[in-house]
Design a protein around this motif. Structure first.
Motif, PDB file in Angstrom:
ATOM      1  N   LEU A 445      23.979 -37.163 -84.510  1.00  0.00           N
ATOM      2  CA  LEU A 445      24.837 -35.970 -84.607  1.00  0.00           C
ATOM      3  C   LEU A 445      24.408 -34.980 -83.536  1.00  0.00           C
ATOM      4  CD1 LEU A 445      24.966 -35.266 -88.481  1.00  0.00           C
ATOM      5  CD2 LEU A 445      26.360 -36.852 -87.129  1.00  0.00           C
ATOM      6  N   LYS A 446      25.372 -34.215 -83.050  1.00  0.00           N
ATOM      7  CA  LYS A 446      25.074 -33.198 -82.047  1.00  0.00           C
ATOM      8  C   LYS A 446      24.644 -31.897 -82.742  1.00  0.00           C
ATOM      9  CE  LYS A 446      29.089 -34.228 -79.828  1.00  0.00           C
ATOM     10  NZ  LYS A 446      30.124 -34.287 -78.808  1.00  0.00           N
ATOM     11  N   PRO A 447      24.075 -30.969 -81.999  1.00  0.00           N
ATOM     12  CA  PRO A 447      23.639 -29.716 -82.635  1.00  0.00           C
ATOM     13  C   PRO A 447      24.769 -28.950 -83.321  1.00  0.00           C
ATOM     14  CG  PRO A 447      22.665 -29.941 -80.461  1.00  0.00           C
ATOM     15  CD  PRO A 447      23.663 -31.058 -80.594  1.00  0.00           C
ATOM     16  N   ASP A 448      26.020 -29.224 -82.930  1.00  0.00           N
ATOM     17  CA  ASP A 448      27.127 -28.551 -83.633  1.00  0.00           C
ATOM     18  C   ASP A 448      27.521 -29.292 -84.901  1.00  0.00           C
ATOM     19  OD1 ASP A 448      28.534 -30.756 -82.748  1.00  0.00           O
ATOM     20  OD2 ASP A 448      29.882 -29.639 -81.413  1.00  0.00           O
ATOM     21  N   GLY A 449      26.829 -30.368 -85.218  1.00  0.00           N
ATOM     22  CA  GLY A 449      27.070 -31.100 -86.462  1.00  0.00           C
ATOM     23  C   GLY A 449      28.049 -32.252 -86.319  1.00  0.00           C
ATOM     24  N   SER A 450      28.686 -32.384 -85.140  1.00  0.00           N
ATOM     25  CA  SER A 450      29.685 -33.450 -84.986  1.00  0.00           C
ATOM     26  C   SER A 450      29.017 -34.771 -84.598  1.00  0.00           C
ATOM     27  CB  SER A 450      30.721 -33.043 -83.935  1.00  0.00           C
ATOM     28  OG  SER A 450      30.104 -32.929 -82.670  1.00  0.00           O
ATOM     29  N   LEU A 451      29.754 -35.871 -84.780  1.00  0.00           N
ATOM     30  CA  LEU A 451      29.226 -37.184 -84.420  1.00  0.00           C
ATOM     31  C   LEU A 451      29.025 -37.264 -82.913  1.00  0.00           C
ATOM     32  CD1 LEU A 451      31.668 -39.508 -86.474  1.00  0.00           C
ATOM     33  CD2 LEU A 451      29.547 -38.406 -87.236  1.00  0.00           C
ATOM     34  N   ASP A 452      27.982 -37.932 -82.484  1.00  0.00           N
ATOM     35  CA  ASP A 452      27.791 -38.140 -81.047  1.00  0.00           C
ATOM     36  C   ASP A 452      28.071 -39.600 -80.697  1.00  0.00           C
ATOM     37  OD1 ASP A 452      27.217 -38.225 -78.429  1.00  0.00           O
ATOM     38  OD2 ASP A 452      25.134 -37.546 -78.582  1.00  0.00           O
ATOM     39  N   PRO A 453      29.246 -39.889 -80.164  1.00  0.00           N
ATOM     40  CA  PRO A 453      29.585 -41.281 -79.852  1.00  0.00           C
ATOM     41  C   PRO A 453      28.652 -41.889 -78.802  1.00  0.00           C
ATOM     42  CG  PRO A 453      31.374 -39.790 -79.182  1.00  0.00           C
ATOM     43  CD  PRO A 453      30.316 -38.939 -79.813  1.00  0.00           C
ATOM     44  N   LEU A 454      28.004 -41.016 -78.012  1.00  0.00           N
ATOM     45  CA  LEU A 454      27.083 -41.538 -76.980  1.00  0.00           C
ATOM     46  C   LEU A 454      25.811 -42.123 -77.592  1.00  0.00           C
ATOM     47  CD1 LEU A 454      27.331 -38.730 -74.254  1.00  0.00           C
ATOM     48  CD2 LEU A 454      28.712 -40.798 -74.501  1.00  0.00           C
ATOM     49  N   SER A 455      25.617 -41.912 -78.900  1.00  0.00           N
ATOM     50  CA  SER A 455      24.408 -42.464 -79.544  1.00  0.00           C
ATOM     51  C   SER A 455      24.522 -43.973 -79.782  1.00  0.00           C
ATOM     52  CB  SER A 455      24.114 -41.738 -80.857  1.00  0.00           C
ATOM     53  OG  SER A 455      25.144 -41.986 -81.798  1.00  0.00           O
ATOM     54  N   LEU A 456      25.590 -44.573 -79.310  1.00  0.00           N
ATOM     55  CA  LEU A 456      25.761 -46.031 -79.404  1.00  0.00           C
ATOM     56  C   LEU A 456      24.493 -46.733 -78.886  1.00  0.00           C
ATOM     57  CD1 LEU A 456      28.223 -48.074 -79.941  1.00  0.00           C
ATOM     58  CD2 LEU A 456      28.242 -48.301 -77.454  1.00  0.00           C
ATOM     59  N   HIS A 457      24.035 -47.719 -79.645  1.00  0.00           N
ATOM     60  CA  HIS A 457      22.803 -48.403 -79.245  1.00  0.00           C
ATOM     61  C   HIS A 457      22.761 -49.795 -79.872  1.00  0.00           C
ATOM     62  CE1 HIS A 457      22.084 -46.714 -83.175  1.00  0.00           C
ATOM     63  NE2 HIS A 457      21.224 -47.712 -83.372  1.00  0.00           N
ATOM     64  N   GLY A 458      21.918 -50.640 -79.344  1.00  0.00           N
ATOM     65  CA  GLY A 458      21.784 -51.992 -79.888  1.00  0.00           C
ATOM     66  C   GLY A 458      20.411 -52.547 -79.572  1.00  0.00           C
ATOM     67  N   ALA A 459      20.164 -53.757 -80.072  1.00  0.00           N
ATOM     68  CA  ALA A 459      18.885 -54.426 -79.799  1.00  0.00           C
ATOM     69  C   ALA A 459      19.182 -55.665 -78.956  1.00  0.00           C
ATOM     70  CB  ALA A 459      18.208 -54.813 -81.105  1.00  0.00           C
ATOM     71  N   CYS A 460      18.607 -55.724 -77.777  1.00  0.00           N
ATOM     72  CA  CYS A 460      18.794 -56.891 -76.905  1.00  0.00           C
ATOM     73  C   CYS A 460      18.049 -58.090 -77.506  1.00  0.00           C
ATOM     74  CB  CYS A 460      18.256 -56.593 -75.509  1.00  0.00           C
ATOM     75  SG  CYS A 460      19.088 -55.193 -74.751  1.00  0.00           S
ATOM     76  N   PRO A 461      18.537 -59.305 -77.239  1.00  0.00           N
ATOM     77  CA  PRO A 461      17.882 -60.477 -77.821  1.00  0.00           C
ATOM     78  C   PRO A 461      16.417 -60.572 -77.404  1.00  0.00           C
ATOM     79  CG  PRO A 461      19.925 -61.081 -76.697  1.00  0.00           C
ATOM     80  CD  PRO A 461      19.686 -59.643 -76.400  1.00  0.00           C
ATOM     81  N   VAL A 462      15.600 -60.997 -78.349  1.00  0.00           N
ATOM     82  CA  VAL A 462      14.191 -61.256 -78.030  1.00  0.00           C
ATOM     83  C   VAL A 462      14.151 -62.557 -77.231  1.00  0.00           C
ATOM     84  CG1 VAL A 462      11.979 -61.916 -79.075  1.00  0.00           C
ATOM     85  CG2 VAL A 462      13.297 -60.010 -80.030  1.00  0.00           C
ATOM     86  N   ARG A 463      13.434 -62.543 -76.130  1.00  0.00           N
ATOM     87  CA  ARG A 463      13.365 -63.743 -75.278  1.00  0.00           C
ATOM     88  C   ARG A 463      12.047 -64.489 -75.489  1.00  0.00           C
ATOM     89  NH1 ARG A 463      18.006 -64.882 -75.006  1.00  0.00           N
ATOM     90  NH2 ARG A 463      19.458 -63.405 -74.097  1.00  0.00           N
ATOM     91  N   LYS A 464      11.031 -63.760 -75.786  1.00  0.00           N
ATOM     92  CA  LYS A 464       9.726 -64.383 -75.997  1.00  0.00           C
ATOM     93  C   LYS A 464       8.908 -63.509 -76.940  1.00  0.00           C
ATOM     94  CE  LYS A 464       6.360 -66.712 -73.083  1.00  0.00           C
ATOM     95  NZ  LYS A 464       5.702 -66.613 -71.792  1.00  0.00           N
TER      96      LYS A 464
END
Ligand code: AKG
Ligand code: FE2
Length: 486
Positions: A445-464
């Protein structure tokens, strides 16, 4: 290709009967009314002003001894910190000649040095670009007036607007000034009251406080105002490092208490901090061992458009929530986390431990719940997010192991980039390499309380290797019925 946005969530738990409707945080203890009044009657102006200031600071720091982020919401309104204001009124009745000569010597009532609005302190909270809903306000209290300087949206400017209020303003006058100059919008059923914090994250005032004595506040020097009602560390700029003191609950029994943490800003859009060594070796081992018996392939709460699809379409790791909050090592970290983000423990979910084996991953997603995407899921809408008022605000993401190759946390929209076409893509964006004991803090959430779409994130596959990690989700409101602070 269908957008694979989804949230992972604790299954709903029976809501306990709790009245958390109208809660105020009591951050200033009432004054005991003793100290400097008798000496201020006897002696001249300079001496009592100093005594008053010392008494004010003393009772202010007493009020701050139990920081609000360690306390549950209380139902008291803000009350007086000191008897400084009363003493000031007495002093005003002294001869104007005496006052004039002394005022030049002790004109300004000094704020605590760590909060003074110096250019150095300003450089620790202001940004080159505006930050919607985070405002910096400088207060300069003199015997005759309160000067207020505004830095709307916490943005640097060489010529900030300022106003001068006569005497010590009443709460209503001060509130009107903030609303007008920062364009604050009033609370409603979907939005929390805006709130005023010290630069160190201590809650001072909220829009819905009724009886506020302004003396303690007016001498704060610098305050931060959040439209969304919750404190967020100012990111300032990439590479900025801030060392903060960590506070502990008095019931905490762990011997190895970390006294400070250093937050390094690694992204402004979205807002992400890295904190090395937040967790100790022993703690990293403990959470792996504790989680192992109940690890299972992860569930996700599917959005309407994804209903019917297997969770493994998005997330192939195993996970488990640890629910034993009475365990000293678990509650210790809950309190440490409350102090790290300056948000009370009752806003936290139970920790969710994750394990990724070879090739396992989690596609890009948001940790917040977008109410538009749950219109056909009345239980999530009503019980968890209260139709959009309540949401996950912060993820404190723990790395419990090093990973030889792969397994990075990726933020594909780093720097304001457009949404990726492929949510499984691990090429572009900010990639954070796991390191045992490190945590990252990111804001959904942003400081104004709204959702922050830029917070999109993921976990890349573990390779080793194997990746052990954990989610500690912190909400923008208390979650007593399913959180870890029960
Ligand atoms: O494993 C990671 O790096 C991120 C995991 C994640 O985003 C989640 O579990 O919600
Ligand atoms: Fe996530």
């Amino acid at each position: 290709m269908a957008k694979k946005k989804h949230s992972n969530q604790n299954p709903p738990v029976q809501k306990k009967k709790q009245d958390n409707k109208k809660s105020h945080n009591n951050h200033h203890q009432p004054s005991n009314g003793s100290s400097s009044s008798s000496s201020s009657k006897k002696s001249g102006l300079v001496f009592p002003v100093w005594i008053c200031v010392v008494a004010g600071l003393l009772s202010l720091s007493l009020g701050l001894l139990t920081p609000h982020f360690l306390r549950h919401q209380s139902s008291t309104t803000t009350s007086a910190t000191t008897n400084k204001h009363r003493d000031l009124q007495k002093q005003k009745t002294m001869s104007s000649q005496q006052q004039e000569s002394d005022v030049t010597m002790t004109d300004r009532l000094h704020p605590p040095p760590e909060f003074a609005c110096t250019s150095d302190r300003l450089s620790q909270v202001l940004h080159d670009k505006p930050v919607a809903g985070m405002h910096v306000v400088c207060l300069n209290q003199t015997m005759a007036s309160l000067q207020i300087v505004f830095y709307p949206n916490a943005q640097h400017t060489s010529n900030p607007p300022s106003i001068q209020l006569e005497g010590l303003p009443a709460w209503d006058g001060f509130k009107d000034a903030l609303v007008t100059h920062l364009q604050l919008t009033p609370m409603d059923e979907l939005h929390q009251p805006w709130a005023v914090f010290s630069p160190d994250g201590e809650l001072l005032l909220r829009e819905d406080n009724e009886h506020v004595q302004m003396d303690g506040v007016a001498s704060m020097g610098m305050v931060l105002v959040f439209q969304g009602g919750q404190f967020i560390w100012p990111g300032v700029k990439i590479g900025f490092r801030r060392t903060i003191p960590l506070h502990y609950d008095s019931t905490s029994t762990t011997s190895a208490k970390k006294q400070t943490a250093t937050l390094e800003t690694i992204s402004l859009e979205p807002l992400v901090f890295a904190v090395d060594g937040f967790l100790g070796e022993e703690e990293c081992d403990f959470f792996q061992t504790q989680a192992t018996p109940s690890m299972a392939y992860s569930e996700v709460t599917l959005m309407d458009m994804d209903k019917g699809r297997p969770a493994s379409d998005f997330r192939t790791s195993q996970s488990t929530f640890l629910t034993d909050n009475t365990h000293p090592m678990i509650s210790e970290i809950d309190y440490r986390t409350a102090s790290l983000v300056r948000v009370p423990r009752v806003h936290q979910e139970n920790v969710q431990v994750l394990r990724y084996g070879n090739g396992e991953k989690y596609d890009a997603h948001h940790d917040y719940f977008d109410k538009q995407l749950y219109q056909n899921d009345p239980s999530t809408l009503r019980n968890f997010i209260q139709y959009g008022r309540r949401n996950r605000m912060i993820t404190v993401f723990w790395y419990l192991s090093d990973v030889e190759e792969g397994g990075e946390t990726i933020f594909p929209r780093f720097g304001g980039a457009p949404p990726p076409r492929n949510m499984a893509d691990c090429q572009t964006g900010l990639k954070v390499k796991p390191a045992r004991g490190k945590v990252i803090i990111f804001y959904s959430l942003k400081p104004d309380g709204s959702l922050d779409p830029l917070s999109l994130h993921g976990a890349c596959p573990v390779r080793k290797g194997i990746k052990w990690a954990a989610n500690k989700w912190v909400w923008n409101l208390p979650i007593p019925e399913f959180g870890s602070g029960r």
